[in-house]
Enzyme design. Sequence first.
Site, PDB file in Angstrom:
ATOM      1  N   GLU A 107       0.832  -1.209   0.000  1.00 54.61           N
ATOM      2  CA  GLU A 107       0.000   0.000   0.000  1.00 54.61           C
ATOM      3  C   GLU A 107       0.865   1.256   0.000  1.00 54.61           C
ATOM      4  O   GLU A 107       0.379   2.344   0.340  1.00 54.61           O
ATOM      5  CB  GLU A 107      -0.942   0.019   1.217  1.00 54.61           C
ATOM      6  CG  GLU A 107      -1.879  -1.162   1.347  1.00 54.61           C
ATOM      7  CD  GLU A 107      -3.042  -1.143   0.360  1.00 54.61           C
ATOM      8  OE1 GLU A 107      -3.098  -0.239  -0.493  1.00 54.61           O
ATOM      9  OE2 GLU A 107      -3.880  -2.052   0.448  1.00 54.61           O
ATOM     10  N   HIS A 123      -2.612   1.872   8.468  1.00 55.18           N
ATOM     11  CA  HIS A 123      -3.704   1.046   7.948  1.00 55.18           C
ATOM     12  C   HIS A 123      -3.793  -0.222   8.795  1.00 55.18           C
ATOM     13  O   HIS A 123      -2.798  -0.927   8.971  1.00 55.18           O
ATOM     14  CB  HIS A 123      -3.447   0.692   6.486  1.00 55.18           C
ATOM     15  CG  HIS A 123      -4.317  -0.393   5.970  1.00 55.18           C
ATOM     16  ND1 HIS A 123      -5.700  -0.370   6.096  1.00 55.18           N
ATOM     17  CD2 HIS A 123      -4.029  -1.564   5.353  1.00 55.18           C
ATOM     18  CE1 HIS A 123      -6.203  -1.469   5.569  1.00 55.18           C
ATOM     19  NE2 HIS A 123      -5.219  -2.209   5.115  1.00 55.18           N
ATOM     20  N   HIS A 137      -6.441  -3.684  10.021  1.00 62.37           N
ATOM     21  CA  HIS A 137      -7.632  -4.513   9.769  1.00 62.37           C
ATOM     22  C   HIS A 137      -8.444  -4.608  11.057  1.00 62.37           C
ATOM     23  O   HIS A 137      -8.465  -5.643  11.713  1.00 62.37           O
ATOM     24  CB  HIS A 137      -7.206  -5.893   9.258  1.00 62.37           C
ATOM     25  CG  HIS A 137      -6.581  -5.855   7.896  1.00 62.37           C
ATOM     26  ND1 HIS A 137      -6.126  -6.986   7.252  1.00 62.37           N
ATOM     27  CD2 HIS A 137      -6.351  -4.827   7.045  1.00 62.37           C
ATOM     28  CE1 HIS A 137      -5.637  -6.646   6.064  1.00 62.37           C
ATOM     29  NE2 HIS A 137      -5.748  -5.340   5.918  1.00 62.37           N
ATOM     30  N   GLU A 185     -16.613  11.006  23.825  1.00 59.05           N
ATOM     31  CA  GLU A 185     -15.446  11.750  23.345  1.00 59.05           C
ATOM     32  C   GLU A 185     -15.107  11.530  21.873  1.00 59.05           C
ATOM     33  O   GLU A 185     -14.176  12.142  21.354  1.00 59.05           O
ATOM     34  CB  GLU A 185     -14.258  11.482  24.270  1.00 59.05           C
ATOM     35  CG  GLU A 185     -14.521  12.190  25.600  1.00 59.05           C
ATOM     36  CD  GLU A 185     -13.440  12.026  26.642  1.00 59.05           C
ATOM     37  OE1 GLU A 185     -12.298  11.720  26.286  1.00 59.05           O
ATOM     38  OE2 GLU A 185     -13.772  12.207  27.830  1.00 59.05           O
ATOM     39  N   HIS A 230     -12.603  -3.983   4.753  1.00 54.39           N
ATOM     40  CA  HIS A 230     -11.139  -4.079   4.746  1.00 54.39           C
ATOM     41  C   HIS A 230     -10.512  -3.520   6.023  1.00 54.39           C
ATOM     42  O   HIS A 230      -9.687  -4.175   6.642  1.00 54.39           O
ATOM     43  CB  HIS A 230     -10.596  -3.370   3.489  1.00 54.39           C
ATOM     44  CG  HIS A 230      -9.141  -3.536   3.262  1.00 54.39           C
ATOM     45  ND1 HIS A 230      -8.539  -3.342   2.046  1.00 54.39           N
ATOM     46  CD2 HIS A 230      -8.134  -3.869   4.102  1.00 54.39           C
ATOM     47  CE1 HIS A 230      -7.237  -3.567   2.145  1.00 54.39           C
ATOM     48  NE2 HIS A 230      -6.969  -3.882   3.391  1.00 54.39           N
TER      49      HIS A 230
HETATM   50  O1  2HA Z   1      -0.339  -5.186   3.979  1.00 55.85           O
HETATM   51  O2  2HA Z   1      -3.218  -4.805   4.578  1.00 55.85           O
HETATM   52  O3  2HA Z   1      -4.136  -3.699   2.404  1.00 55.85           O
HETATM   53  C1  2HA Z   1      -1.436  -5.922   3.572  1.00 55.85           C
HETATM   54  C2  2HA Z   1      -2.629  -5.075   3.563  1.00 55.85           C
HETATM   55  C3  2HA Z   1      -3.067  -4.539   2.279  1.00 55.85           C
HETATM   56 ZN    ZN Z   2      -5.174  -4.125   4.352  1.00 56.84          ZN
END
Ligand code: 2HA
Ligand code: ZN
Length: 277
Positions: free
Chosen positions: A117, A141, A143, A171, A212
Amino acid sequence: MSTIYDVANVKGFIRMCNDGWLQGWHERNGGNLTYRMTDDEVAEAKPFFEEPREWVKMGVRGENLAGQYFVSTGSGKYMRNVLEDPHANIGIVEINETGDAFRVVWGLANGARPTSEFESHYMNHCVAAARTDGADRVIYHAHTPGIIEMSFVVPLEDRAFTRILWQMMTECVVVFPTGVGVVPWMVPGGPAIAEASSELMKTYDTIVWAHHGLFAAGPDFDTTFGLAHTVEKAAEIYLAARAANGGSDDFLNKISDKGLKDTCRDFGIKINEAFVD
Ligand code: 2HA
Ligand code: ZN
C-alpha cells in the site's frame, strides 16, 4: 547514537507496529504503517544507512513530499515480527526529486519492498501534509474488526457512518470532529484505492475501507494510534449495543445532536456541521 533504533521515531514506529499487533488488528501480513521523518531524524539515521537500492517507479506522483524519507513496514511482512527483527520487517525509503519513485536506503533485508500500500500511503501523506501545513507525518492502515463488521450493516456513506460512531462514546466527536470518510470496497494495493482515499484525505484524517479496515493519518504515533483505537472502539460498542438490542439500532437512549454540538462548543472544537441536524 549507537544504533538506528535510538532515533526516537524509529523506536516509536516499532512500538506502534507491536501495539497494533497486540490489539488483534494485524493477522498475517495485514495492515501497514509509514512515517515521514523530520530532517533532524534523517541526519541522525544517515550514518546507519546502507547502499541505496535501485529506484522503483510509483504509479502516483506527489511533488510536495519529493526528496523526503519514510519509515515503512515491508510488503508481505507481519506486524507480529517487527519488534523481534525490525531490520527484516521495516525499512527506510527515500523519495526521488520528482516525487514519483522510491528507493530503499535501510532495512527491508533480503530484497524486501515497502508495503504493497506504499502508493496509497505516499499519496495520502502528500494530501495530509498539505492539509495540515506539514504537521501530519503518520499514515496507518489496520484490519480493525469492528469497523469491518460495521461496513456490512450500515450505509457506506460518510455522514451515516460518522454519526453512528460519534453517538457511541462521548469523546468520539472530540477525537474526530470532522468525521470519517468511507471508501466502498475496492481492490487493495493499487493506484485506484490510493486515488479514492487521497480524495477523502483532503477532508478527513480517518477513512473507512469497506470490508477491509481503517486508514488514518496524524502528526505522531500517539495521536494516530489513539485515533484508530477510538474509532474502532466506537464501532465495537455499536455492534455490541445493536446485538444487545435484538439486532436493531433503534436504541432507547442516545447522545443527541445538541449533545454533540454542545460538547464541541465546550471543548473549543469545530464540528463538521454537515453531519449534525
Ligand atoms: O499489507 O493490509 O491492504 C497488507 C494489507 C493490504
Ligand atoms: Zn489491508
